[in-house]
Design a protein around this motif. Sequence first.
Motif, PDB file in Angstrom:
ATOM      1  N   LYS A   1      40.408  27.960  32.690  1.00 40.77           N
ATOM      2  CA  LYS A   1      39.511  28.706  31.799  1.00 40.77           C
ATOM      3  C   LYS A   1      39.840  28.429  30.341  1.00 40.77           C
ATOM      4  O   LYS A   1      38.945  28.168  29.519  1.00 40.77           O
TER       5      LYS A   1
ATOM      6  N   VAL B   1      37.361  34.790  25.484  1.00 45.19           N
ATOM      7  CA  VAL B   1      37.596  35.275  26.847  1.00 45.19           C
ATOM      8  C   VAL B   1      38.802  34.633  27.515  1.00 45.19           C
ATOM      9  O   VAL B   1      39.321  35.167  28.505  1.00 45.19           O
ATOM     10  N   TRP B   2      39.273  33.496  27.011  1.00 44.58           N
ATOM     11  CA  TRP B   2      40.390  32.825  27.664  1.00 44.58           C
ATOM     12  C   TRP B   2      41.739  33.460  27.336  1.00 44.58           C
ATOM     13  O   TRP B   2      42.688  33.370  28.131  1.00 44.58           O
TER      14      TRP B   2
ATOM     15  N   ASP C   1      43.422  36.193  29.704  1.00 42.54           N
ATOM     16  CA  ASP C   1      43.801  35.582  30.971  1.00 42.54           C
ATOM     17  C   ASP C   1      44.999  34.654  30.824  1.00 42.54           C
ATOM     18  O   ASP C   1      45.669  34.339  31.817  1.00 42.54           O
TER      19      ASP C   1
ATOM     20  N   LYS D   1      35.300  44.850  29.654  1.00 45.73           N
ATOM     21  CA  LYS D   1      35.434  43.902  28.540  1.00 45.73           C
ATOM     22  C   LYS D   1      34.094  43.547  27.917  1.00 45.73           C
ATOM     23  O   LYS D   1      33.820  42.382  27.593  1.00 45.73           O
TER      24      LYS D   1
ATOM     25  N   ASP E   1      32.706  38.386  30.474  1.00 46.15           N
ATOM     26  CA  ASP E   1      33.012  37.551  31.635  1.00 46.15           C
ATOM     27  C   ASP E   1      31.911  37.627  32.684  1.00 46.15           C
ATOM     28  O   ASP E   1      31.607  36.632  33.358  1.00 46.15           O
ATOM     29  N   THR E   2      31.321  38.812  32.835  1.00 46.51           N
ATOM     30  CA  THR E   2      30.230  38.978  33.797  1.00 46.51           C
ATOM     31  C   THR E   2      29.038  38.109  33.414  1.00 46.51           C
ATOM     32  O   THR E   2      28.442  37.427  34.268  1.00 46.51           O
TER      33      THR E   2
ATOM     34  N   TYR F   1      29.057  35.443  31.445  1.00 44.11           N
ATOM     35  CA  TYR F   1      29.403  34.028  31.559  1.00 44.11           C
ATOM     36  C   TYR F   1      29.401  33.583  33.017  1.00 44.11           C
ATOM     37  O   TYR F   1      28.946  32.471  33.332  1.00 44.11           O
ATOM     38  N   SER F   2      29.910  34.430  33.924  1.00 44.62           N
ATOM     39  CA  SER F   2      29.912  34.091  35.354  1.00 44.62           C
ATOM     40  C   SER F   2      28.485  33.982  35.883  1.00 44.62           C
ATOM     41  O   SER F   2      28.170  33.066  36.664  1.00 44.62           O
TER      42      SER F   2
END
Length: 612
Positions: A171, A241-242, A245, A533, A537-538, A540-541
């Motif tokens: 990621k 976002v990275w 993580d 968040k 992330d949702t 982007y997924s």
Amino acid sequence: MVTPLLVWIAFFIPLAACVIITLCALKSKSLSSFLAIAAILTSFICTLLIAVQIFNTHPLVEYQQSLPWIQFDSLTVSWGFLVNPLSVLMLLIVTGVGSAIFIYSKGYMANDPASPRFFAFLSLFAFSMIGIVLANNLIELFICWELVGLSSYLLIGFWHEKPSAADAGVKAFMVNRLADFGFLCGILLLWGLSDMGAGKSFELTRLASVVPYINPHLLQIVALLFFCGVMGKSAQVPLHVWLPDAMEGPTPVSALIHAATMVAAGVYLLARMFFIFEPSPGALAAVAYIGGLTALMAATLAVVENDIKRILAYSTLSQLGLMVMALGLGGPIQGMYHLTTHAFFKALLFLSAGSVIYALHHEQNIWNMKGLLKKMPITGGTFLIGALALCGIFPLSGFWSKDEILSLAYAHNTLLYLTASLASGLTSFYMGRLFWVAFWGKPYSADHSHESPLVMTIPLIFLAILSIVGGFIGIPHFLDHQDHPSPNILIALVSSFIAVLGLGLSYRLYSKRPVVDPLETHWKTIYGILKNKYYFDTVYSWYVDCIQQKLATILSRFEKIYIDYYCVVGLKNTTKASGRVLRYLQTGLVQFYALIFVLGAVFIFLLLAKSL
């Protein structure tokens, strides 16, 4: 005068350590750690000597040296260095704080069978970051920029047998590749615009001299493209976002990435290339507002996080936002000042958190910790110093550098000043929350944690001292040798009040360790949004799964049907059929060839006769 040999040694000795460890020491923990630590300490000592030489030079000078590398026609790309107060300050951070992290890593990774590989990666990381700091041209800078991305991928995913760590490394790598594409486009565009009589050039000093002659609109595009790279490395919204993580890697990696290397590279690039941004008010405004948004958004996310490392990760995001905002407001000195002090106390906080995780056998949830200040007094005490410095409590280092940014914002943009002040208040609140929950009170009766070994606590003490005195070492004066106005007393009082207010509110809510987080009880809707968040992330997924992958499937089918079958297979079949026909002409009989020759001659004769 700067001694070139010192610079070259500081530059390449971490790379030499990486190569030697990889070739000769992958089976020896002690030798690999010794080589890596010796290399970074040597770089640090050389940097100290360079700093003395630069600081004793009046008036302020830049010194550079280059070795030819690629040359054809009128284009020459060199490999060299550019030494000035800005690069020396950043080099001191990378090698100084890096040395503490390397030494700490010897204790933290002592029981890991793959620690030699870890120290090889650390050395590669250090070389790459030093390359960014010293590079005197954009090609060299971009190569080292990409090496930092590669090193971060290797270190974040170091425990690759764990799926979450492997995914986090990928990621980080992919998000930064997306950002770096914009950066590369900016480099090429700037190079294309730099032809001012002596040929195009990638050298920073030459580019700085031709920037005033470039069309302002095109220069603004260049600045925004460069900022794409900054958004990736320094994790600005929406490419942030990275970074949370990235906590899947070993804690020393988190400290190195968050304090002294990767995320600091973006802010440093802004300061180094400020001659591009300064004539572009539109680009500076975008930088400032994205920085302010990142600072506030990351601070709100840290409020509901329960993982001790992720809380610190969001804290880094928020502080990077403040630094970027300062650069956008025309304050490279203020931004670099806060980057320097932040490196001290953020490395301290991460290494202190690593000490806790080490003692608790890799437990990271703060709600499973209690009373650690009594069980681990050195770790707890140094963590408290780092937390107070981060909150901006007088007279710790964070107070001085953060107030410089707040004063700058107050003078230029009221909205950004209020945004930064709110982010600072939230910083005090979530750091207080972390401390009261994990370090305060009476330890669990079943808690058998104990203080970490000296190889881990000595770097904590060293960084704690820097976090205390870092605001008094004259960093702004070192950068430009000019007198700076005294701190704004009103801004300092207001920011101190906000910091104390945040700490007091966190004490009221968390000092008695409630069973359920009060924020979850009283602010369920907001708490849910923050826990998710802001759904970045949702989204982007969803984009990857529902748009990108489906588009890739359609293009794949198009390729198989039209490209592979009609073009590739069709061309193959046509070639084979032509070969079969022509094969009948290759009989091997001389009489047949003579007949073909005669028929051809007759055919040509008839054509000539007809034309007559």
